[in-house]
Design an enzyme around this catalytic site. Structure first.
Site, mmCIF file in Angstrom:
data_model
loop_
_atom_site.group_PDB
_atom_site.id
_atom_site.type_symbol
_atom_site.label_atom_id
_atom_site.label_comp_id
_atom_site.label_asym_id
_atom_site.label_seq_id
_atom_site.Cartn_x
_atom_site.Cartn_y
_atom_site.Cartn_z
ATOM 1 N N GLU A 140 11.898 28.062 34.130
ATOM 2 C CA GLU A 140 11.306 29.514 33.947
ATOM 3 C C GLU A 140 11.721 30.035 34.850
ATOM 4 O OE1 GLU A 140 8.361 32.625 33.791
ATOM 5 O OE2 GLU A 140 7.894 30.664 34.804
ATOM 6 N N GLN A 161 -6.462 32.391 31.356
ATOM 7 C CA GLN A 161 -6.300 31.945 31.119
ATOM 8 C C GLN A 161 -5.297 30.570 31.843
ATOM 9 O OE1 GLN A 161 -1.836 33.315 28.671
ATOM 10 N NE2 GLN A 161 -3.016 32.234 27.169
ATOM 11 N N LEU A 219 2.518 29.996 21.779
ATOM 12 C CA LEU A 219 1.331 29.008 21.796
ATOM 13 C C LEU A 219 1.480 27.892 22.241
ATOM 14 C CD1 LEU A 219 -1.861 29.008 21.547
ATOM 15 C CD2 LEU A 219 -1.423 28.869 19.233
ATOM 16 N N ALA A 220 3.387 27.560 22.231
ATOM 17 C CA ALA A 220 3.688 25.992 22.383
ATOM 18 C C ALA A 220 3.422 25.466 23.537
ATOM 19 C CB ALA A 220 5.077 26.335 21.989
ATOM 20 N N ASP A 221 3.249 26.562 24.421
ATOM 21 C CA ASP A 221 3.186 25.709 25.854
ATOM 22 C C ASP A 221 1.250 26.379 26.597
ATOM 23 O OD1 ASP A 221 2.901 28.212 27.656
ATOM 24 O OD2 ASP A 221 4.548 28.832 26.762
ATOM 25 N N GLN A 222 0.968 27.430 25.499
ATOM 26 C CA GLN A 222 -0.434 27.568 26.036
ATOM 27 C C GLN A 222 -1.008 25.968 25.672
ATOM 28 O OE1 GLN A 222 -1.515 31.287 24.728
ATOM 29 N NE2 GLN A 222 0.853 32.183 25.646
ATOM 30 N N HIS A 244 9.876 28.442 29.046
ATOM 31 C CA HIS A 244 8.211 28.313 30.060
ATOM 32 C C HIS A 244 7.698 26.923 29.576
ATOM 33 C CE1 HIS A 244 8.464 32.488 29.644
ATOM 34 N NE2 HIS A 244 7.004 33.136 31.130
#
Length: 389
Positions: A32, A128, A313-316, A338
């Protein structure tokens, strides 16, 4: 509230002892290639105690190097972790960070103070960066954040409040967000307060494969200095679309003061196994009905896959998952750049097993095994009919 000023740290150089420690060396242009590598590296360093050096920061971007929002994240992490830092200045392509002990308390972080001018740089990306390290270190903190709250290319304040934080809560991490002023592009000037509670145990693992039934849909509208009828028309349009699911939406309105004007619409979805959010910002000359329809179309595309979380949300979820008490797994419509970048970054700081594999007809499955070994599928799984972004 603690006054956080640049003079607190010697940003130009570090002491001799700092140079004797082994650094995790990271290529900031990988994957990324944006500010995400900086933010996740900061969080991992705070939690593991491992120092790092990032080179080629945002090297392929039109404005390479650290920009105000990235530098504010560095500043926040350094303040909270009592860190020693080298290369923390605007435009810097290399950053060194040596963490100390994480300390809670009350703090103020202002993107505009870093830029020296008005800025709509996202304060939610700053939040975050430090939220999970604060919670997992057993520290309570109140962070006052000034800058952009509803801007493009980042999770808006409403997404964080109604999607990201509820997902973290499922894993045992508690925080709340209060939005006081909206900061729209380009004028910024937003203000929000993040309160982080100390976690009393490591994160709980999650197993979110098929999303199951959709339990609720919230329609959150934040608006500043625009006519109220925009909200009413948006609600009517959203109610028509959501009525097709048989659900009754919950409408949440934030009429906030702001330097500029703008409107943000977020659909926040809670499923039996998972969460998802779909954000659209109003644009000049575009009717609110179209803005709602765009968010609705994104929701429909996600819902058809039956995956558990949206691709943001998947990478968070990766950061709390690597510190959980057991393996976690979740599904998402596509393996974004990401997601792949964070999967590549995690093993540089700690031992962890990672898998990225196809799931169903239109999705990918992420599996995280704390203390495991190996990476499976990082360069393979894409999710049917989807490409990385």
């Amino acid at each position: 509230m603690k006054c956080t000023c640049w003079g607190w740290y010697n940003w130009a150089k570090m002491d001799t002892q700092a140079h004797t420690r082994d650094f995790v060396v990271i290529d900031g242009s990988y994957g990324e290639g944006g500010g995400q590598i900086v933010r996740v590296s900061l969080a991992l360093s705070m939690l593991t105690g491992r120092p790092f050096e990032i080179r080629n920061i945002r090297a392929r971007r039109p404005n390479p190097g650290l920009q105000p929002q990235h530098l504010t994240a560095v500043y926040a992490a350094a303040t909270l972790a009592q860190a020693r830092v080298e290369g923390a200045y605007l435009g810097s392509s290399t950053l060194r960070f040596i963490p100390g002990e994480i300390e809670g308390g009350e703090f103020l972080f202002n993107v505009e103070e870093i830029s020296g001018a008005g800025s709509a740089g996202s304060v939610l990306l700053v939040a975050q960066t430090v939220l999970v390290p604060l919670a997992l270190s057993g520290q309570s903190a109140t962070l006052r954040l000034l800058g952009g709250t509803h801007v493009g290319w980042s999770p808006g304040a409403d997404y964080v409040k109604y999607v990201y934080l509820p997902a973290l809560r499922e894993m045992g991490i508690e925080a709340d967000l209060h939005i006081e002023y909206a900061g729209f592009y380009p004028k910024g000037g937003g203000m929000c307060t993040l309160r982080v509670k100390p976690a009393d145990a490591p994160p709980q693992p999650i197993e979110w494969l098929d999303r199951g039934t959709i339990q609720s849909i919230k329609v959150i509208t934040t608006i500043s200095n625009l006519p109220d009828h925009i909200v009413r028309r948006g609600d009517e349009t959203a109610e028509t679309f959501i009525g097709l699911t048989g659900l009754r939406p919950e409408f949440i309105h934030h009429f906030l003061p702001s330097r500029g004007f703008g409107v943000s619409l977020t659909l926040a979805v809670k499923a039996e196994h998972g969460y998802a959010g779909f954000i659209r910002l109003g644009r000049r000359g575009v009717a609110i009905e179209q803005v709602v329809e765009e968010a609705w179309n994104e929701f429909v595309a996600w819902a058809k896959t039956r995956t558990a979380v949206d691709h943001f949300l998947a990478d968070q979820l990766l950061l709390p998952a690597v510190f959980a008490t057991g393996p976690s797994t979740w599904t998402t419509p596509k393996a974004s750049s990401h997601l792949r970048t964070v999967l590549w970054l995690l093993p540089k700081f700690m031992q962890v097993g990672l898998e990225l594999t196809p799931w169903g007809e239109q999705g990918v499955q992420v599996k995280v095994v704390p203390g495991g070994e190996g990476i499976i599928g990082l360069n393979g799984a894409e999710g049917s009919n989807h490409t990385s972004t």
